[in-house]
Design a protein around this motif. Structure first.
Motif, PDB file in Angstrom:
ATOM      1  N   GLU A 309       0.315  -0.946   0.253  1.00 38.99           N
ATOM      2  CA  GLU A 309      -0.284   0.087   0.392  1.00 38.99           C
ATOM      3  C   GLU A 309       0.960   0.914  -0.086  1.00 38.99           C
ATOM      4  O   GLU A 309       0.325   2.595  -0.976  1.00 38.99           O
ATOM      5  CB  GLU A 309      -1.030   0.283   0.633  1.00 38.99           C
ATOM      6  CG  GLU A 309      -2.529   1.127   1.016  1.00 38.99           C
ATOM      7  CD  GLU A 309      -3.132   0.061   2.011  1.00 38.99           C
ATOM      8  OE1 GLU A 309      -4.442  -0.448   1.883  1.00 38.99           O
ATOM      9  OE2 GLU A 309      -2.600   0.826   3.106  1.00 38.99           O
ATOM     10  N   SER A 313       1.047   5.074  -2.402  1.00 33.75           N
ATOM     11  CA  SER A 313       0.703   5.942  -1.090  1.00 33.75           C
ATOM     12  C   SER A 313       0.943   7.165  -1.976  1.00 33.75           C
ATOM     13  O   SER A 313       0.592   8.608  -0.828  1.00 33.75           O
ATOM     14  CB  SER A 313       0.214   5.919  -0.405  1.00 33.75           C
ATOM     15  OG  SER A 313       2.233   6.181   0.087  1.00 33.75           O
ATOM     16  N   SER A 555      -5.852   6.807   0.706  1.00 34.41           N
ATOM     17  CA  SER A 555      -4.496   6.096   0.199  1.00 34.41           C
ATOM     18  C   SER A 555      -3.915   4.646   1.199  1.00 34.41           C
ATOM     19  O   SER A 555      -2.782   4.163   0.697  1.00 34.41           O
ATOM     20  CB  SER A 555      -3.530   6.916   0.170  1.00 34.41           C
ATOM     21  OG  SER A 555      -3.383   7.777   1.246  1.00 34.41           O
ATOM     22  N   SER A 556      -4.670   4.836   1.699  1.00 28.74           N
ATOM     23  CA  SER A 556      -3.590   3.627   2.854  1.00 28.74           C
ATOM     24  C   SER A 556      -5.609   2.376   3.450  1.00 28.74           C
ATOM     25  O   SER A 556      -5.954   2.573   3.994  1.00 28.74           O
ATOM     26  CB  SER A 556      -3.057   4.083   4.314  1.00 28.74           C
ATOM     27  OG  SER A 556      -3.810   5.057   4.423  1.00 28.74           O
ATOM     28  N   TYR A 558      -6.184  -0.927   2.687  1.00 26.29           N
ATOM     29  CA  TYR A 558      -6.221  -1.744   4.427  1.00 26.29           C
ATOM     30  C   TYR A 558      -5.488  -1.063   5.766  1.00 26.29           C
ATOM     31  O   TYR A 558      -6.380  -1.759   6.810  1.00 26.29           O
ATOM     32  CB  TYR A 558      -4.825  -2.523   3.543  1.00 26.29           C
ATOM     33  CG  TYR A 558      -4.450  -3.849   4.822  1.00 26.29           C
ATOM     34  CD1 TYR A 558      -6.457  -4.842   4.439  1.00 26.29           C
ATOM     35  CD2 TYR A 558      -3.970  -3.844   5.240  1.00 26.29           C
ATOM     36  CE1 TYR A 558      -5.694  -6.112   5.144  1.00 26.29           C
ATOM     37  CE2 TYR A 558      -4.228  -5.505   6.290  1.00 26.29           C
ATOM     38  CZ  TYR A 558      -5.232  -6.315   5.926  1.00 26.29           C
ATOM     39  OH  TYR A 558      -4.875  -7.828   6.382  1.00 26.29           O
TER      40      TYR A 558
END
Length: 800
Positions: A309, A313, A555-556, A558
């Protein structure tokens, strides 16, 4: 005369050109012009000859004039101080607070001049604003003069008195004081000042907090480095109680890093969630701290997803990201992932350091991948990366662990001849393995050699010798060790502890219990573990159902889901999981762990001799004395109960372990699966395995062997084969125990072709058979002979 003449000439020149009409203009501007000429003349004189050519009677001294002179950039601090002193001796003249502020700013960092100014301030009854004093403190701190900053503070209080100090040293000044104290390692004093100021602010009812984020961050860093956990949490909670204080990105990163190292993963995830709610975007450091927190909690697979991830990002992994992941994957036996991250690190232009190579080397040896480990070491040397003493310790220990004792001992002797890369840990590794092989005399000779080289014989080495001598049935160990160890800080304590222990065991008052069962009162049975497994599976399913509501533009995503799934509920039996396996002797030695280290050592001795009652009595005596058992202690007792078939007692120990918040490790789960297999519930092994992975656990080679054995004896061969494939795909090479187990369980189940297939795989892998293999092969041969005899009998019957 010079300054009056300059003014007269300028006035005459102005009237010659403007006549009477300029007289009115001259009256309004003459003072300004004269003042400018006067300032210029004084400035020139100070630059050329100082104050020796200044005349008190010729200069109309005023506050405005003094301030203009002190503000001139063309004058250095010495010239300004000279003029300031010259003005001070003028009868009847006193400097203003603004003049003192200008001088303090000009001479920031000059201690003698500061002392003079403070003395003059006291005489003149002047107090400057707090921002000036803060500037001085900051100047000392920036130049690294932390002692001077604190001395300046003391000097202010001494020279100006309490009333003036309270006026000029506002609470904001103490931000600089806190930084200075932290830099001088006076963290406890900084804490006391901080709490006092917070208390005063609370008592006065002021909502707005004076502390800035820089001072608080510096304090947080110092507390983390000093491992002052309770103090860190206390400061963290006190600051967050004040609504006017908020962490900045640096502060969030520090707190996430600290709580992650100390096992507070839930707190880390909550801080990340709060950080995003406050519109503070995570940076590369945030991702690194989160990846480390996940790895420390055993959530390495989650850390790998966050790593992927990170790459999408807008941030890029750095050397710290790669190092953290390689260390986490190596400790969790995810060697294929560790190798992949290592390759990506090199591809992206980062050069692996000694620490990175050491982590991967250790992982390869623990996964029985000796050839890969040796090739990696050769690459390390070829790339010019300097091998440390720890590198060679990993090599020697890995060779011994993988049945390459001759190679390990040969490397040890070569390093000794070179006179480098040998320390107390190296000797301890070799002594331990010599004692396991029963070579006590050689081990004692090495201990003598240690002292001759000036290496301190630590507690790990002494207890290894102790266990080795007792295994040979020799109880005269005190005299034998004393002959060889003469300069150890630990040996006198060990001898005294052993005498006190024997006296306590012989004491009739400690013989209250006739058996060990009442030591661990029954509070349930194995059904509770089965319920825990079912609850774990159901909670996992409900968590997955709730994952739909997440920010699609994040952007994150998870990390957001992990933060939203923070759950403080833990199993009643297994409160937490430790990535590190429990140790018989802690590395700290006598610092707080000496008693339990010795208890663990004698538990090993008594249990290896089959004396479970004596081991339990030892456990009871020292727990009554307040000694806290660790995971190694509980695992030792549970292992012995398991061997004797005392499954209820095993469960009771496990329950007490959970009640005392003692973290479980991979060995604890190993015992649970063995216990389930023994009571005929191997069908729960996979569920326990899932619970282990959810708690941040991993599978090492011992756990794989245990699972294969339990599932094989229960006839679950599909799961056996699945475990074997998973073992290979994760990067762990099967050892001789793995193949022996596979051959045995298939042979006894009548699956002779499968048993023969695993025998062939064993030989193809270059795994050397041992005596257990011979016994298993004898059984396999008899079974094959029975099959051939049956086939021959059938053929004869058909012919007849």
């Amino acid at each position: 005369m010079l300054y009056g003449l300059a003014f007269q000439i300028s006035a005459s020149y102005f009237l010659m050109h403007h006549g009477r009409r300029g007289l009115s203009v001259l009256s309004s501007s003459s003072s300004k012009l004269g003042n400018l000429l006067l300032v210029a003349s004084i400035t020139k004189t100070l630059s050329e000859s100082g104050t020796q050519n200044l005349n008190h009677s010729a200069i109309p001294l005023s506050e405005s004039l003094v301030l203009q002179i002190l503000q001139r950039k063309s004058l250095n601090h010495a010239e300004k101080m000279d003029f300031f002193r010259w003005c001070s001796i003028r009868p009847g003249y006193k400097h203003s607070a603004e003049a003192y502020s200008l001088m303090f700013r000009s001479i920031a960092g000059l201690e003698d001049e500061i002392h003079y100014l403070l003395t003059r301030m006291k005489e003149d009854g002047v107090v400057v604003d707090s921002s000036t004093f803060k500037l001085l403190l900051d100047a000392f701190i920036r130049s690294g003069k932390y002692d001077s900053a604190l001395q300046f503070l003391d000097l202010v209080e001494k020279e100006l008195g309490a009333i003036a100090t309270s006026t000029c040293l506002s609470p904001t000044v103490y931000n600089s004081v806190l930084v200075a104290l932290v830099k001088k390692d006076q963290v406890k004093l900084a804490l006391s000042i901080l709490f006092k100021l917070l208390e005063n602010a609370s008592s006065t009812g002021k909502e707005k907090l004076f502390l800035d984020s820089i001072a608080c961050n510096q304090l947080f860093v110092a507390l983390r480095k000093s491992d002052m956990r309770e103090e860190f949490k206390n400061v963290f909670e006190k600051l967050r109680e004040n609504k006017s204080f908020s962490l900045d990105t640096w502060g969030y990163n520090i707190c996430i890093h600290a709580f992650g190292l100390w096992g507070g993963l839930d707190t880390c995830l909550n801080l990340f969630k709060e950080m995003k709610e406050n519109f503070l975007g995570p940076d590369s450091c945030t991702y690194n701290t989160l990846v480390q927190a996940l790895c420390s909690a055993g959530k390495v697979r989650d850390a790998l997803i966050v790593y992927e991830e990170l790459k999408g990002s807008g941030h890029e992994p750095d050397a710290f990201t790669y190092r953290i992941l390689i260390q986490g994957c190596s400790k969790s036996y995810l060697l294929e992932e560790a190798t992949r991250v290592f390759s990506e690190m090199e591809y992206n232009g980062y050069h692996p350091t000694t620490i990175v190579y050491n982590s991967l080397l250790d992982g390869y040896f623990k996964a029985n991948r000796v050839n890969d480990a040796c090739q990696l070491f050769e690459k390390m040397v070829r790339e010019g990366v300097r091998a440390s003493c720890w590198t060679h310790n990993i090599l020697i220990d890995g060779l011994f662990r993988n049945n390459r004792a001759a190679a390990g001992y040969s490397l040890f002797r070569d390093l000794k001849k070179k006179g480098q890369f040998v320390d107390g840990v190296t000797y301890s590794i070799v002594v331990l393995n010599l004692c396991r092989e029963g070579m006590i005399d050689e081990a004692l000779r090495l201990v003598e050699e240690m002292e001759a080289r000036g290496i301190v014989v630590d507690l790990v080495t002494i207890t290894s010798l102790l266990i080795g001598i007792h295994r040979q049935g020799r109880w005269d160990w005190t005299d034998r060790i004393k002959k060889h160890i003469r300069d150890s800080n630990f040996l006198p304590y060990v001898i005294k502890w052993k005498a006190d222990m024997e006296s306590s065991i012989r004491n009739p008052q400690n013989n209250r219990r006739k058996d060990f069962t009442s030591m661990f009162p029954s509070k349930g049975n194995w059904t509770d573990i089965m319920n825990s497994v079912n609850d774990s599976v159901s909670s996992e399913g409900s968590a997955i159902e709730e994952e739909g509501s997440s920010d699609q533009w994040s952007s994150s995503p998870y990390m957001d889901r992990l933060a939203n799934r923070v759950d403080s509920k833990k199993s009643s039996l297994l409160r937490s999981f430790s990535l590190s396996r429990g140790k018989r002797v802690e590395p700290k030695g006598m610092v707080g762990s000496f008693d339990i280290d010795m208890v663990n050592t004698y538990l090993s001795i008594f249990l290896s001799n089959g004396n479970l009652s004596l081991a339990c009595k030892l456990f009871e005596i020292f727990t009554d004395m307040g000694v806290s058992p660790v995971s190694y202690t509980y695992n030792s007792l549970m292992s012995s109960f398991l061997k004797r078939g005392c499954f209820d007692e095993l469960y009771n120990v496990l329950h007490e372990m959970g009640e005392k918040l003692c973290p479980s490790d991979i060995a604890t789960y190993n015992l649970i699966i063995q216990g389930l297999g023994k009571i005929g519930r191997a069908d729960l092994a996979t569920s326990v395995l899932n619970m282990l992975m959810k708690d941040g656990g991993y599978l090492d080679i011992v756990m794989y062997n245990t699972l294969i054995n339990a599932l094989g004896k229960a006839g679950r061969f599909d799961q056996v084969n699945e475990m074997f494939e998973q073992m290979s795909s994760s990067g762990i090479n099967p050892d001789v125990i793995t193949f022996n187990t596979l051959i045995e369980v298939h042979s006894k189940a009548g699956q002779l072709k499968e048993a023969y297939k695993f025998l062939k795989k064993m030989l193809d892998a270059g795994c050397s058979p041992n005596h257990v293999t011979d016994t298993t092969l004898d059984f396999l041969e008899r079974e094959l002979e029975k099959v051939r005899y049956q086939k021959a009998s059938i053929k004869l019957a058909k012919k007849g």
